[in-house]
Design a protein around this motif. Structure first.
Motif, short mmCIF file in Angstrom:
data_model
loop_
_atom_site.label_atom_id
_atom_site.label_comp_id
_atom_site.label_asym_id
_atom_site.label_seq_id
_atom_site.Cartn_x
_atom_site.Cartn_y
_atom_site.Cartn_z
N ARG A 78 6.65 -43.12 -23.17
CA ARG A 78 6.66 -42.19 -22.04
C ARG A 78 7.32 -40.87 -22.43
NH1 ARG A 78 7.12 -38.74 -18.97
NH2 ARG A 78 7.12 -38.76 -16.67
N ASN A 79 8.40 -40.94 -23.18
CA ASN A 79 9.07 -39.72 -23.65
C ASN A 79 8.20 -38.96 -24.64
OD1 ASN A 79 11.28 -40.43 -22.09
ND2 ASN A 79 12.33 -41.45 -23.77
N LEU A 80 7.54 -39.71 -25.51
CA LEU A 80 6.63 -39.07 -26.47
C LEU A 80 5.52 -38.35 -25.74
CD1 LEU A 80 5.41 -38.62 -29.33
CD2 LEU A 80 4.31 -40.86 -29.09
N LEU A 81 4.95 -38.99 -24.73
CA LEU A 81 3.85 -38.40 -23.99
C LEU A 81 4.27 -37.09 -23.32
CD1 LEU A 81 0.94 -38.67 -22.96
CD2 LEU A 81 1.82 -40.07 -21.09
N GLU A 82 5.47 -37.06 -22.78
CA GLU A 82 5.95 -35.83 -22.14
C GLU A 82 6.23 -34.76 -23.18
OE1 GLU A 82 9.44 -34.33 -19.06
OE2 GLU A 82 8.58 -36.35 -18.91
N ALA A 83 6.82 -35.16 -24.31
CA ALA A 83 7.13 -34.18 -25.35
C ALA A 83 5.84 -33.55 -25.89
CB ALA A 83 7.91 -34.84 -26.47
N VAL A 84 4.82 -34.36 -26.06
CA VAL A 84 3.53 -33.86 -26.53
C VAL A 84 2.90 -32.95 -25.49
CG1 VAL A 84 1.15 -34.58 -27.01
CG2 VAL A 84 3.06 -35.72 -28.16
N SER A 85 2.92 -33.37 -24.24
CA SER A 85 2.26 -32.62 -23.17
C SER A 85 2.88 -31.25 -22.95
CB SER A 85 2.31 -33.41 -21.85
OG SER A 85 1.61 -34.63 -21.97
N LEU A 86 4.18 -31.13 -23.19
CA LEU A 86 4.88 -29.87 -22.93
C LEU A 86 5.12 -29.05 -24.19
CD1 LEU A 86 7.52 -30.83 -20.21
CD2 LEU A 86 5.28 -29.76 -19.92
N HIS A 87 4.67 -29.53 -25.34
CA HIS A 87 4.90 -28.72 -26.54
C HIS A 87 3.95 -27.52 -26.55
CE1 HIS A 87 5.66 -27.47 -30.63
NE2 HIS A 87 6.72 -28.27 -30.62
N PRO A 88 4.46 -26.32 -26.83
CA PRO A 88 3.60 -25.13 -26.78
C PRO A 88 2.45 -25.17 -27.78
CG PRO A 88 5.73 -24.60 -27.76
CD PRO A 88 5.86 -25.97 -27.18
N GLY A 147 0.14 -23.95 -14.32
CA GLY A 147 1.45 -23.37 -14.11
C GLY A 147 2.46 -23.68 -15.21
N TRP A 148 1.98 -23.97 -16.42
CA TRP A 148 2.86 -24.23 -17.56
C TRP A 148 2.58 -23.20 -18.63
CZ3 TRP A 148 6.67 -27.78 -17.07
CH2 TRP A 148 6.55 -28.71 -16.04
N SER A 149 3.64 -22.59 -19.16
CA SER A 149 3.45 -21.58 -20.20
C SER A 149 4.72 -21.45 -21.04
CB SER A 149 3.05 -20.23 -19.58
OG SER A 149 2.62 -19.33 -20.58
N TRP A 150 4.82 -20.37 -21.78
CA TRP A 150 5.89 -20.17 -22.76
C TRP A 150 7.28 -20.30 -22.14
CZ3 TRP A 150 4.14 -20.27 -27.49
CH2 TRP A 150 2.89 -19.71 -27.80
N ARG A 189 10.04 -19.50 -28.63
CA ARG A 189 9.03 -20.04 -27.74
C ARG A 189 8.01 -20.92 -28.48
NH1 ARG A 189 4.71 -15.26 -26.11
NH2 ARG A 189 3.66 -15.12 -28.14
N ASP A 190 7.96 -20.80 -29.81
CA ASP A 190 6.99 -21.59 -30.55
C ASP A 190 7.37 -23.07 -30.62
OD1 ASP A 190 9.17 -21.07 -32.16
OD2 ASP A 190 8.00 -20.74 -33.99
N TRP A 191 8.63 -23.40 -30.33
CA TRP A 191 9.03 -24.80 -30.39
C TRP A 191 9.69 -25.32 -29.11
CZ3 TRP A 191 14.13 -26.20 -29.73
CH2 TRP A 191 15.11 -25.23 -29.95
N MET A 192 10.19 -24.43 -28.27
CA MET A 192 10.80 -24.89 -27.02
C MET A 192 9.72 -25.41 -26.06
SD MET A 192 13.65 -21.91 -26.39
CE MET A 192 14.17 -22.62 -24.82
N PRO A 193 10.00 -26.50 -25.32
CA PRO A 193 9.00 -27.05 -24.40
C PRO A 193 8.52 -26.00 -23.40
CG PRO A 193 10.85 -28.56 -24.61
CD PRO A 193 11.25 -27.29 -25.32
N MET A 194 7.25 -26.07 -23.05
CA MET A 194 6.72 -25.15 -22.05
C MET A 194 7.50 -25.31 -20.74
SD MET A 194 2.55 -25.26 -22.55
CE MET A 194 2.38 -27.03 -22.27
N GLN A 195 7.65 -24.22 -20.02
CA GLN A 195 8.34 -24.27 -18.73
C GLN A 195 7.34 -24.02 -17.60
OE1 GLN A 195 11.37 -21.28 -19.11
NE2 GLN A 195 10.04 -19.59 -18.47
N PRO A 198 5.49 -28.09 -9.94
CA PRO A 198 4.84 -28.54 -11.17
C PRO A 198 5.52 -29.75 -11.80
CG PRO A 198 5.16 -26.16 -11.18
CD PRO A 198 5.92 -26.69 -10.01
N GLU A 199 6.85 -29.82 -11.75
CA GLU A 199 7.57 -30.92 -12.38
C GLU A 199 7.24 -32.26 -11.71
OE1 GLU A 199 9.68 -27.26 -13.51
OE2 GLU A 199 8.97 -28.04 -11.60
N ALA A 200 7.21 -32.25 -10.37
CA ALA A 200 6.89 -33.49 -9.64
C ALA A 200 5.46 -33.93 -9.93
CB ALA A 200 7.10 -33.28 -8.14
#
Length: 819
Positions: free
Chosen positions: A422-432, A502-505, A524-530, A556-558
């Motif tokens: 689950r953590n991997l999936l979120e990290a992948v989904s939010l990586h720029p 609604g997710w970007s740099w 911004r190339d490595w920080m998770p999208m906000q 967006p977070e919910a």
């Protein structure tokens, strides 16, 4: 010296198509002298002559004696029990075992028994289930003839038209063609035979039921025929495997549809010359006995390291044989991670133009440094496997602009390799970099004619979590009317796409300028999208049976949490991801039971935790199908070594050194002059190859197997690989030949070729080299004489012997098939 071996290239390629490895033939249950007293964890359900257990059959050991049956749950989830002799059926989650069938089978003649079995083969091209065969034995004993039984089989076949291919309105010619395929193994009948048998039906000389019996009889007459003898042998092999399946093992699947589809799948692997694939699939159903202990031999350690690392070397083999497999895995999962991004930052600090001067070559340098010298080999190997499932690629022009971001993305895979999915999936989904690659970065809510970008919503389902079709625990498709059920629809994609709006740099504010890419934060190339709420869809979002209600205030977070939780908890994830990890680490064709055991660990690591990747990786590597010593001439298990892994194994086996210490190895993409594969440079989001790829017109296809890595194997890549290895083994690799093998330990053995080859065999092939290959290489090595007149000439000759031994080993089909 090496140029003379170029003719090996064509031999290599065509042999390679024929030899996709092996699984164990171990067929004995573990011995248990007595049951230890224990409280009943979860007793079986007893009803009349049937005992039911909750797990799959391969999780249990069953032994029998005059006093009944002893059933031991090897997973420890259920109580070990003794069952009384009146129990005739034991039901598991995947199959049931019929203990009456053995006695019934000897109550009729062997010839009549074979005739009944052949009806299953002829009409369905499947193995008979034990319960069904038991029924037909009773009917035969009651006076039903084989001919009448044949008519009944035809009527039954019409009840399952999708699975069997029969229908009441099919022409006589179509019927004959189908029987040709099932009985004779010939999908396309000869015209003379087709006309003959079709005419028998047209004139009423035979019914469809009796015609099948006649064709079976005709098939047997080919036995020993120089041209068509294989037809009789194929029928004989199917009959033999069927007896093992239904009589010796007593297997029946949980429902009729599975008995048909899975019985067909096993029968499809039988050939006139080989029953090993089918036999191993059957053995996997009932459970294989372990042949490898926790403390491995040097050869077993080398084989394990080929699966769990970037390759064996003498140091790791010695370590494994000392501490054992379990301790090695525990130690590996505890080792700290070295970040590739840290290396990129270090290099940027040395460049006059800083980060803007970084290139993807700098990431490759870091990759190979860690692949060769890193002591956290298991993390690296699992991260590489994950990079081929959750793909981004430097071949994409947008991604290529951010090499440090790619290094960070790869770090994320490593950081979560032993964490929770689950953590991997979120990290992948939010990586720029994923946002850039699959265009979820700057994805906007619907407005007017604009709709949200659906790219990531589609791929996160299709490739990263649940796949296209609903799966059983063992990875097989959930079927309805003979067709696999889809996991999602286009409406699900549309609904899920709204979540990823609604997710970007990342950056210190959430201005529109930053959303669109302006005011770039240096990290911004490595920080998770906000999230940028003003760009997030507030309309109702429906997907996979879940509804996120319309939002008065965008959240967006919910939305993301609901979506990722839904994907994570989908029943497909365990078998879908588990099977692909097995394919990347161990074998292209895991048995359904292997997949089910791994998926069960994904679903629950034994402590009520879902998605524990450390537990999943451990289960994959320690499973009996991974650890049993392979039977080398069998087909079915193992995998083709992909080019990157061959290259990495060579680097580690010869302890390659970098003159610059930076391992300046650049792109290896060119299939004619290099490997045809570079880490993180997949040509598509589907990886370098698909997990279900079947090379056409090969024995692999005939056996019903897959070989994903064969998708990037062709004449050009084979010749390119041979030329590349022939060059780098002796001359080194990378910019200015920066990386060279250290052959000092091998040259000391060059004067005794037997010892030299023994060491190479251990490091590269886990002592699996055949006597024939060994003799061929020894002959070639001995042809290089060592002069006595000059020390320098003698040293050169010894090196040539080493180069030749390594090259011929790595050029051989036996090496290319990791077993």
């Amino acid at each position: 010296m090496l140029k003379q071996f170029h003719p090996l290239a064509s031999y290599f390629f065509y042999s390679l198509l024929l030899i996709l490895s092996a699984c164990s033939d171990a067929n004995k249950e573990p011995a248990h002298s007595q049951l230890e007293a224990q409280s009943y964890l979860s007793p079986p359900t007893i009803s009349g002559s049937t005992a039911s257990f909750t797990g799959i059959r391969s999780n249990y050991s069953i032994s029998s004696d005059a006093q009944g049956f002893t059933v031991i749950d090897l997973s420890g989830k259920e109580a070990n029990v003794h069952l009384e002799p009146q129990i005739k059926f034991i039901v598991f989650k995947d199959i049931s075992i019929n203990y009456e069938i053995g006695g019934k089978s000897i109550q009729i003649s062997d010839q009549d028994l074979g005739s009944i079995i052949e009806l299953y083969i002829a009409f369905f091209n499947r193995l008979p289930d034990a319960n069904g065969l038991s029924y037909w034995i009773d009917q035969f004993k009651a006076g039903m003839t084989i001919e009448h039984m044949s008519d009944a089989f035809y009527a039954a076949a019409l009840l399952y038209p999708t699975e069997t291919g029969y229908n009441a309105t099919m022409s006589n010619a179509d019927f004959v063609t189908l029987i040709y395929k099932n009985v004779l193994g010939r999908p396309t009948p000869d015209k003379e035979g087709l006309d003959y048998w079709t005419n028998s039906l047209n004139t009423g000389a035979a019914s469809r039921g009796t015609l099948v019996r006649a064709m079976i009889t005709a098939a047997r007459t080919f036995k020993g025929d120089a041209t068509y003898g294989w037809v009789a042998q194929l029928l004989e092999n199917k009959n033999s495997v069927a007896r093992d399946f239904s009589i010796k093992q007593g297997i029946t699947y949980v429902n009729d549809a599975e008995s048909i589809t899975k019985g067909i799948a096993i029968a499809a692997t039988i050939t006139p010359t080989d029953t090993s694939v089918a036999s191993n699939l059957i053995q996997a159903i009932v459970g294989m006995a372990a042949t490898t202990t926790n403390v491995p031999s040097p050869a077993q350690a080398s084989r394990f390291l080929a699966q769990a690392s970037f390759g064996a070397n003498t140091t790791e083999i010695s370590n494994l044989t000392s501490i054992g497999l379990t301790s090695w895995i525990e130690a590996q999962t505890s080792k700290p991670q070295t970040l590739h991004r840290s290396y990129m930052d270090m290099v940027a600090g040395e460049l006059s133009n800083g980060q803007s001067g970084l290139s993807q070559n700098n990431f490759f340098e870091s990759f190979w440094q860690q692949a060769v010298n890193g002591d956290d080999q298991l993390r690296q190997r699992v991260a590489y496997a994950l990079s081929q499932i959750m793909v981004i690629s430097l071949q994409d022009s947008g991604v290529a602009n951010y090499p440090r971001g790619v290094a960070s993305y790869y770090d994320n895979l490593g950081a979560n390799a032993f964490g929770n999915f689950r953590n991997l999936l979120e990290a992948v989904s939010l990586h720029p970099m994923m946002g850039t690659y699959l265009t979820s970065l700057r994805n906007q809510k619907e407005s007017g004619t604009r709709v949200p970008d659906e790219n990531y919503a589609r791929e996160v389902m299709q490739l990263f979590t649940i796949g296209l079709y609903q799966l059983n625990l063992d990875g097989s498709y959930v079927m309805s009317n003979g067709k696999p059920l889809e996991t999602y629809t286009n409406a699900d994609i549309t609904g899920l796409a709204k979540v990823f709006t609604g997710w970007s740099w990342a950056g210190p504010d959430k201005s529109n300028t930053r959303f669109y890419g302006g005011s770039a934060d240096p990290n911004r190339d490595w920080m998770p999208m906000q999230s940028y709420p003003s760009f997030h869809s507030v309309s109702e979002k429906k997907f996979l049976g879940v509804t996120i209600a319309a939002q008065s205030t965008p959240n967006p977070e919910a939305s993301l949490k609901t979506a990722l939780d839904t994907l994570f908890n989908h029943p497909n994830v365990g078998p879908f991801i588990g099977k692909q990890l097995i394919q990347r680490l161990v074998t292209s064709n895991p048995s359904p039971q292997y997949v089910a055991r791994v998926a069960s660990i994904f679903n629950d690591n034994g402590q009520g935790v879902r998605g524990d990747l450390k537990a999943v990786v451990k289960a994959i590597l320690l499973d009996v199908e991974a650890r049993n010593d392979p039977v080398l001439n069998n087909a079915g298990a193992g995998k083709l070594r992909e080019p990157v892994l061959r290259f990495a194994q060579w680097l580690r086996a010869v302890k390659a050194k970098s003159t610059s210490s930076r391992y300046k190895i650049t792109s290896l993409d060119d299939p004619l002059t290099s490997l045809g594969q570079t880490p993180m440079r997949s040509p598509t989001v589907f990886n370098f190859y698909r997990p279900g790829y079947v090379p056409p017109n090969t024995s692999i296809a005939t056996a019903g197997l897959v070989s994903p890595e064969m998708q990037i194997t062709a004449e050009t890549s084979v010749v390119g690989y041979l030329n590349f290895m022939r060059d780098i083994i002796s001359n080194g690799v990378g910019s200015s030949r920066d990386v060279k093998g250290d052959y000092s330990s091998l040259t000391t053995l060059a004067a005794t070729p037997d010892q030299l080859l023994d060491q190479i065999n251990l490091l590269l092939m886990a002592n699996q080299m055949s006597g024939n290959l060994r003799n061929q290489i020894l002959s070639a090595v001995n042809s290089v004489s060592i002069p006595t007149s000059s020390t320098s000439s003698a040293d050169a000759a010894k090196l040539n012997r080493v180069y030749l031994s390594v090259f011929l080993c790595m050029a051989s089909p036996e090496y290319l098939a990791q077993k």
